[in-house]
Scaffold this active site. Structure first.
Site, PDB file in Angstrom:
ATOM      1  N   ARG A  63       0.872  -1.169   0.000  1.00  0.00           N
ATOM      2  CA  ARG A  63       0.000   0.000   0.000  1.00  0.00           C
ATOM      3  C   ARG A  63       0.903   1.211   0.000  1.00  0.00           C
ATOM      4  O   ARG A  63       2.006   1.177   0.584  1.00  0.00           O
ATOM      5  CB  ARG A  63      -0.883   0.030   1.256  1.00  0.00           C
ATOM      6  N   GLU A  69      -3.455   8.050  -3.430  1.00  0.00           N
ATOM      7  CA  GLU A  69      -3.648   7.274  -4.661  1.00  0.00           C
ATOM      8  C   GLU A  69      -4.930   7.734  -5.361  1.00  0.00           C
ATOM      9  O   GLU A  69      -5.996   7.631  -4.765  1.00  0.00           O
ATOM     10  CB  GLU A  69      -3.738   5.791  -4.323  1.00  0.00           C
ATOM     11  N   HIS A 118      -2.051   0.523  -9.476  1.00  0.00           N
ATOM     12  CA  HIS A 118      -2.650  -0.468  -8.574  1.00  0.00           C
ATOM     13  C   HIS A 118      -3.223  -1.654  -9.365  1.00  0.00           C
ATOM     14  O   HIS A 118      -4.420  -1.941  -9.333  1.00  0.00           O
ATOM     15  CB  HIS A 118      -3.746   0.190  -7.713  1.00  0.00           C
TER      16      HIS A 118
HETATM   17  C1  8YV Z   1      -7.689  -4.817  -5.430  1.00  0.00           C
HETATM   18  C2  8YV Z   1      -6.003  -4.994  -3.476  1.00  0.00           C
HETATM   19  O1  8YV Z   1      -7.310  -4.067  -6.531  1.00  0.00           O
HETATM   20  O2  8YV Z   1      -6.537  -7.123  -2.616  1.00  0.00           O
HETATM   21  C3  8YV Z   1      -6.116  -6.011  -2.387  1.00  0.00           C
HETATM   22  O3  8YV Z   1      -5.763  -5.683  -1.247  1.00  0.00           O
HETATM   23  O4  8YV Z   1      -5.523  -3.934  -3.264  1.00  0.00           O
HETATM   24  C4  8YV Z   1      -6.403  -5.301  -4.870  1.00  0.00           C
HETATM   25  O5  8YV Z   1      -6.279  -6.643  -5.147  1.00  0.00           O
HETATM   26  C5  8YV Z   1      -8.659  -4.021  -4.686  1.00  0.00           C
HETATM   27  O6  8YV Z   1      -8.962  -4.511  -3.437  1.00  0.00           O
HETATM   28  C6  8YV Z   1      -9.896  -3.741  -5.547  1.00  0.00           C
HETATM   29  O7  8YV Z   1     -11.098  -3.802  -4.892  1.00  0.00           O
END
Ligand code: 8YV
Length: 313
Positions: A231, A260, A279
């Protein structure tokens, strides 16, 4: 059967197809006057919309929050649990895909793939010159993985195929993983000092917020390349800019930023020694389908008052 009202934002056609006709999707309108919130019996978080205690207080009928993805730093899980609302997520199905992109960023950053692509298309490329864009060798180098969880282990597995020496740092040593993935445990400072590539694959928590800042960049080799697949908040953005723009480290490949997206005029976006993707960690066809399926399974279980397939505690 009446449709069950579910609060969700911007679900793509595949998600709506797989949900079928049992649900009424309410728009993500969460103000204090929101009728969506008053009516919703479940919440799907797609992307990273914030869900906190005050929002849940305005949603008296919600029985489950189902997150599309693993990271739940945008959801106040304690607030949900204290209201007896289970929070589900989708671990397991995105490890390979996210590890693949970790390696894509390692290779792209080390071997000048993006800058090379731009150069190869440009008017300047008129004569082949062997001293052009000489990068860092990936095979045989030392990779330090911060966060040897499900995704980190998949990164370690790929690194072995590249004949890399693999170090890892976790809150707790994992002896089984050390033998299965041939990794060596290091405290964070030693990992940073010894690694040629540092891959961040940990969740964002209170402990990992700004885990990598000026003091940590100072411990890295000048030739080091930092990869952030975790993150944005795990890395101090100003310190990253400073480290890259002054040559404190050689380069970075980042899939996530804080904030972001970055403001479009952010100076990081002008640096040549940065490769950045928007992302995309889990953004591959098979994985995304499975994530949607798991999100729906958690949703259904929660609405039926049954244990979720994956509940975040
Ligand atoms: C997704 C993510 O893009 O799983 C995660 O923690 O950051 C990503 O796989 C995101 O959660 C989209 O909803």
């Amino acid at each position: 059967m009446p449709q069950i009202p579910v609060l969700a934002d911007n679900l793509p056609p595949l998600f709506l197809d797989l949900l079928g006709s049992d649900y009424e999707i309410l728009p993500w309108e969460v103000s204090s006057q929101s009728t969506s919130l008053r009516r919703a019996e479940a919440i799907i978080t797609y992307g990273h919309p914030k869900v906190d205690g005050p929002l849940l207080d305005r949603a008296p009928n919600v029985r489950v929050v189902s997150n599309h993805g693993v990271g739940v730093d945008h959801i106040d899980v304690a607030a949900a649990n204290s209201r007896n609302i289970p929070v589900g997520n989708t671990p397991g199905c995105l490890d390979g895909s996210t590890a693949d992109l970790t390696f894509a960023l390692i290779l792209a950053t080390a071997r000048n793939v993006v800058i090379g692509d731009h150069f190869a298309r440009s008017a300047e490329f008129t004569v082949y010159e062997p001293s052009l864009l000489i990068g860092k060798e990936v095979n045989g180098a030392t990779l330090g993985i911060v966060g040897l969880g499900r995704i980190g282990k998949q990164v370690a597995k790929r690194a072995r195929a590249f004949d890399m020496r693999v170090l890892y740092h976790n809150r707790h040593r994992d002896l089984a993983a050390e033998s299965e993935y041939a990794t060596e445990y290091r405290n964070l400072d030693d990992l940073l000092a010894e690694s040629d590539f540092i891959a961040l694959n940990c969740p964002l928590t209170v402990e990992t917020t700004n885990l990598i800042s000026t003091a940590q960049f100072a411990m890295m080799k000048r030739s080091a390349i930092l990869i952030n697949m975790a993150r944005g908040g795990v890395v101090d953005t100003d310190a990253l800019y400073e480290a890259l723009s002054t040559g404190r480290i050689c380069g970075a490949g980042i899939d996530v930023t804080q904030p972001e997206p970055l403001p479009r005029n952010h100076p990081l976006l002008r640096l040549q020694n940065l490769v950045i993707t928007p992302h995309l960690g889990s953004a591959s066809d098979r994985t995304r389908r499975r994530m949607i399926e798991l999100t729906i399974e958690n949703l259904r279980a929660g609405l039926a008052g049954q244990p979720l397939l994956n509940r975040v505690i």
